[in-house]
Design a protein around this motif. Structure first.
Motif, PDB file in Angstrom:
ATOM      1  N   ASP A  19       0.814  -1.219   0.000  1.00 26.73           N
ATOM      2  CA  ASP A  19       0.000   0.000   0.000  1.00 26.73           C
ATOM      3  C   ASP A  19       0.846   1.268   0.000  1.00 26.73           C
ATOM      4  OD1 ASP A  19       0.979  -0.122   2.584  1.00 26.73           O
ATOM      5  OD2 ASP A  19      -0.887   0.530   3.516  1.00 26.73           O
ATOM      6  N   GLU A  20       2.145   1.139  -0.210  1.00 32.29           N
ATOM      7  CA  GLU A  20       3.014   2.303  -0.224  1.00 32.29           C
ATOM      8  C   GLU A  20       2.634   3.235  -1.373  1.00 32.29           C
ATOM      9  OE1 GLU A  20       4.848  -0.978   1.904  1.00 32.29           O
ATOM     10  OE2 GLU A  20       4.152  -0.872  -0.160  1.00 32.29           O
ATOM     11  N   ALA A  33       7.307  14.205  -3.467  1.00 29.15           N
ATOM     12  CA  ALA A  33       7.301  13.093  -2.510  1.00 29.15           C
ATOM     13  C   ALA A  33       7.608  13.587  -1.103  1.00 29.15           C
ATOM     14  CB  ALA A  33       8.300  12.026  -2.945  1.00 29.15           C
ATOM     15  N   LEU A  34       8.513  14.536  -0.983  1.00 28.63           N
ATOM     16  CA  LEU A  34       8.824  15.106   0.330  1.00 28.63           C
ATOM     17  C   LEU A  34       7.598  15.786   0.931  1.00 28.63           C
ATOM     18  CD1 LEU A  34      10.660  16.021   2.648  1.00 28.63           C
ATOM     19  CD2 LEU A  34      11.349  17.968   1.202  1.00 28.63           C
ATOM     20  N   GLY A  35       6.920  16.609   0.147  1.00 27.91           N
ATOM     21  CA  GLY A  35       5.716  17.271   0.654  1.00 27.91           C
ATOM     22  C   GLY A  35       4.677  16.272   1.111  1.00 27.91           C
ATOM     23  N   LEU A  36       4.493  15.212   0.327  1.00 29.41           N
ATOM     24  CA  LEU A  36       3.536  14.173   0.693  1.00 29.41           C
ATOM     25  C   LEU A  36       3.961  13.461   1.971  1.00 29.41           C
ATOM     26  CD1 LEU A  36       1.079  12.377   0.139  1.00 29.41           C
ATOM     27  CD2 LEU A  36       2.540  11.033  -1.418  1.00 29.41           C
ATOM     28  N   SER A  37       5.232  13.141   2.084  1.00 33.24           N
ATOM     29  CA  SER A  37       5.693  12.416   3.271  1.00 33.24           C
ATOM     30  C   SER A  37       5.519  13.263   4.535  1.00 33.24           C
ATOM     31  CB  SER A  37       7.150  11.958   3.105  1.00 33.24           C
ATOM     32  OG  SER A  37       8.021  13.055   3.045  1.00 33.24           O
ATOM     33  N   LYS A  80      -0.361  13.826   9.780  1.00 32.57           N
ATOM     34  CA  LYS A  80      -1.627  13.124  10.040  1.00 32.57           C
ATOM     35  C   LYS A  80      -1.415  11.826  10.815  1.00 32.57           C
ATOM     36  CE  LYS A  80      -3.927  12.155   6.429  1.00 32.57           C
ATOM     37  NZ  LYS A  80      -4.542  11.870   5.118  1.00 32.57           N
ATOM     38  N   SER A  81      -0.171  11.530  11.216  1.00 27.71           N
ATOM     39  CA  SER A  81       0.179  10.263  11.868  1.00 27.71           C
ATOM     40  C   SER A  81      -0.184   9.064  10.999  1.00 27.71           C
ATOM     41  CB  SER A  81      -0.485  10.144  13.244  1.00 27.71           C
ATOM     42  OG  SER A  81      -0.043  11.183  14.084  1.00 27.71           O
ATOM     43  N   ASP A  82      -0.054   9.231   9.703  1.00 26.56           N
ATOM     44  CA  ASP A  82      -0.263   8.158   8.731  1.00 26.56           C
ATOM     45  C   ASP A  82       1.095   7.513   8.513  1.00 26.56           C
ATOM     46  OD1 ASP A  82      -0.553   6.651   6.353  1.00 26.56           O
ATOM     47  OD2 ASP A  82      -2.101   8.001   5.602  1.00 26.56           O
ATOM     48  N   ASP A  83       1.199   6.227   8.799  1.00 26.77           N
ATOM     49  CA  ASP A  83       2.514   5.575   8.775  1.00 26.77           C
ATOM     50  C   ASP A  83       2.895   4.962   7.428  1.00 26.77           C
ATOM     51  OD1 ASP A  83       0.759   3.477   8.783  1.00 26.77           O
ATOM     52  OD2 ASP A  83       1.619   2.462  10.517  1.00 26.77           O
ATOM     53  N   LYS A 118      -4.112  12.681 -10.702  1.00 30.07           N
ATOM     54  CA  LYS A 118      -4.095  13.391  -9.421  1.00 30.07           C
ATOM     55  C   LYS A 118      -5.289  13.004  -8.556  1.00 30.07           C
ATOM     56  CE  LYS A 118      -6.080  17.134  -8.918  1.00 30.07           C
ATOM     57  NZ  LYS A 118      -6.781  18.374  -8.859  1.00 30.07           N
ATOM     58  N   ASN A 119      -6.490  12.990  -9.136  1.00 30.89           N
ATOM     59  CA  ASN A 119      -7.698  12.736  -8.353  1.00 30.89           C
ATOM     60  C   ASN A 119      -7.720  11.337  -7.764  1.00 30.89           C
ATOM     61  OD1 ASN A 119      -8.595  15.329  -8.859  1.00 30.89           O
ATOM     62  ND2 ASN A 119      -9.878  14.723 -10.590  1.00 30.89           N
ATOM     63  N   ARG A 120      -7.371  10.340  -8.547  1.00 27.79           N
ATOM     64  CA  ARG A 120      -7.402   8.980  -7.994  1.00 27.79           C
ATOM     65  C   ARG A 120      -6.287   8.782  -6.969  1.00 27.79           C
ATOM     66  NH1 ARG A 120      -5.255   4.232 -11.919  1.00 27.79           N
ATOM     67  NH2 ARG A 120      -3.095   4.866 -11.865  1.00 27.79           N
ATOM     68  N   PHE A 121      -5.148   9.462  -7.164  1.00 27.05           N
ATOM     69  CA  PHE A 121      -4.059   9.378  -6.189  1.00 27.05           C
ATOM     70  C   PHE A 121      -4.476  10.024  -4.876  1.00 27.05           C
ATOM     71  CE2 PHE A 121       0.060  10.812  -4.393  1.00 27.05           C
ATOM     72  CZ  PHE A 121       0.679   9.582  -4.286  1.00 27.05           C
ATOM     73  N   MET A 122      -5.124  11.182  -4.956  1.00 26.83           N
ATOM     74  CA  MET A 122      -5.587  11.854  -3.743  1.00 26.83           C
ATOM     75  C   MET A 122      -6.631  11.013  -3.015  1.00 26.83           C
ATOM     76  SD  MET A 122      -5.629  15.828  -4.970  1.00 26.83           S
ATOM     77  CE  MET A 122      -6.311  16.432  -3.453  1.00 26.83           C
ATOM     78  N   GLU A 123      -7.493  10.354  -3.757  1.00 25.28           N
ATOM     79  CA  GLU A 123      -8.479   9.461  -3.125  1.00 25.28           C
ATOM     80  C   GLU A 123      -7.780   8.331  -2.386  1.00 25.28           C
ATOM     81  OE1 GLU A 123     -11.260   8.129  -6.079  1.00 25.28           O
ATOM     82  OE2 GLU A 123     -11.918  10.167  -6.526  1.00 25.28           O
ATOM     83  N   SER A 124      -6.726   7.768  -2.983  1.00 22.13           N
ATOM     84  CA  SER A 124      -6.011   6.672  -2.320  1.00 22.13           C
ATOM     85  C   SER A 124      -5.277   7.162  -1.072  1.00 22.13           C
ATOM     86  CB  SER A 124      -5.031   5.986  -3.283  1.00 22.13           C
ATOM     87  OG  SER A 124      -3.902   6.780  -3.522  1.00 22.13           O
ATOM     88  N   ILE A 125      -4.803   8.402  -1.086  1.00 17.71           N
ATOM     89  CA  ILE A 125      -4.150   8.961   0.099  1.00 17.71           C
ATOM     90  C   ILE A 125      -5.146   9.136   1.230  1.00 17.71           C
ATOM     91  CG2 ILE A 125      -3.062  11.049   1.049  1.00 17.71           C
ATOM     92  CD1 ILE A 125      -1.830  11.498  -1.727  1.00 17.71           C
ATOM     93  N   ASN A 126      -6.341   9.607   0.895  1.00 18.52           N
ATOM     94  CA  ASN A 126      -7.327   9.926   1.919  1.00 18.52           C
ATOM     95  C   ASN A 126      -8.081   8.731   2.472  1.00 18.52           C
ATOM     96  OD1 ASN A 126      -6.776  12.716   1.912  1.00 18.52           O
ATOM     97  ND2 ASN A 126      -7.994  12.979   0.069  1.00 18.52           N
ATOM     98  N   LYS A 127      -7.901   7.555   1.856  1.00 19.38           N
ATOM     99  CA  LYS A 127      -8.536   6.351   2.398  1.00 19.38           C
ATOM    100  C   LYS A 127      -7.861   5.966   3.706  1.00 19.38           C
ATOM    101  CE  LYS A 127     -10.185   4.195  -1.808  1.00 19.38           C
ATOM    102  NZ  LYS A 127     -10.020   3.117  -2.771  1.00 19.38           N
ATOM    103  N   GLU A 128      -8.651   5.465   4.611  1.00 15.14           N
ATOM    104  CA  GLU A 128      -8.089   4.987   5.877  1.00 15.14           C
ATOM    105  C   GLU A 128      -7.228   3.760   5.625  1.00 15.14           C
ATOM    106  OE1 GLU A 128      -8.411   6.391   8.907  1.00 15.14           O
ATOM    107  OE2 GLU A 128      -9.504   8.008   7.928  1.00 15.14           O
ATOM    108  N   ASN A 129      -6.120   3.663   6.370  1.00 12.99           N
ATOM    109  CA  ASN A 129      -5.234   2.483   6.243  1.00 12.99           C
ATOM    110  C   ASN A 129      -5.954   1.262   6.754  1.00 12.99           C
ATOM    111  OD1 ASN A 129      -3.631   4.702   5.869  1.00 12.99           O
ATOM    112  ND2 ASN A 129      -2.003   3.959   7.166  1.00 12.99           N
TER     113      ASN A 129
END
Length: 194
Positions: A18-19, A55-59, A65-68, A183-194
């Protein structure tokens, strides 16, 4: 058998779950798309030298958000040389969840394989001189078996994984998604709960 960027990308993406992956512009993104398209991949377009800063901004946002989840950027020697300050910025920001997988083919692969200076300059030594503790050099010109991205996923500081390959592009497919769709599908995958 001579190993190229395509082989290294294939080995990296096959070992991920899921990285989140940010891919360098041009052929690296097209090759990643052809190997394994997934919502967790962000294919860069039109911004050479900016894959690692994105990638740095995303990390950093994930850390806040304490997303690991880990962020892996598949970058290239030509792009790194174009925006060399990014290595210093990553080091200074010190994200615990970022892996820079730098695929070094000593060429500007997407623009005609013009030679870069990395045949004369060792990027691993430069990363070490900046202060990176987690610097790994993998010579994958004859085999990609020694690329094991999993062993870096538990590191708690930025990882600089320098992968040396031979130059050359594949007949990778054109990405049939617009930048907005990517961009939109990537943002959706980021915002999904782990």
């Amino acid at each position: 058998m001579i190993m190229k960027r395509y082989d290294a990308i294939k080995k990296i993406i096959t070992d991920l779950d899921d990285e989140l992956v940010i891919s360098n512009i041009g052929f690296p993104s097209r090759e990643l798309y052809g190997i394994k398209d997934r919502n967790n991949n962000f294919y860069m377009s039109g911004s050479m030298g900016m894959a690692t800063p994105i990638a740095l901004g995303l990390s950093l946002a994930l850390e806040e958000k304490s997303d690991d989840r880990k962020v892996i950027v598949i970058d290239g020697d030509g792009s790194l040389l174009m925006n060399f300050g990014e290595l210093i910025t990553v080091y200074a920001q010190n994200p615990s969840n970022l892996i820079i997988a730098l695929i070094d083919n000593e060429a500007y692969g997407s623009t005609g394989s013009q030679e870069t200076y990395t045949s004369k300059v060792n990027l691993s030594n430069i990363a070490k001189s900046i202060g990176y503790n987690e610097v790994y050099y993998v010579d994958a010109r004859n085999s990609v078996d020694n690329i094991d991205i999993k062993q870096y996923l538990d590191k708690k500081e930025p990882v600089f994984l320098h992968i040396k390959v031979k130059p050359g592009n594949t007949k990778a497919p054109i990405i049939d998604k617009t930048p907005s769709q990517i961009k939109n599908r990537f943002m959706e995958s980021i915002n999904k709960e782990n």
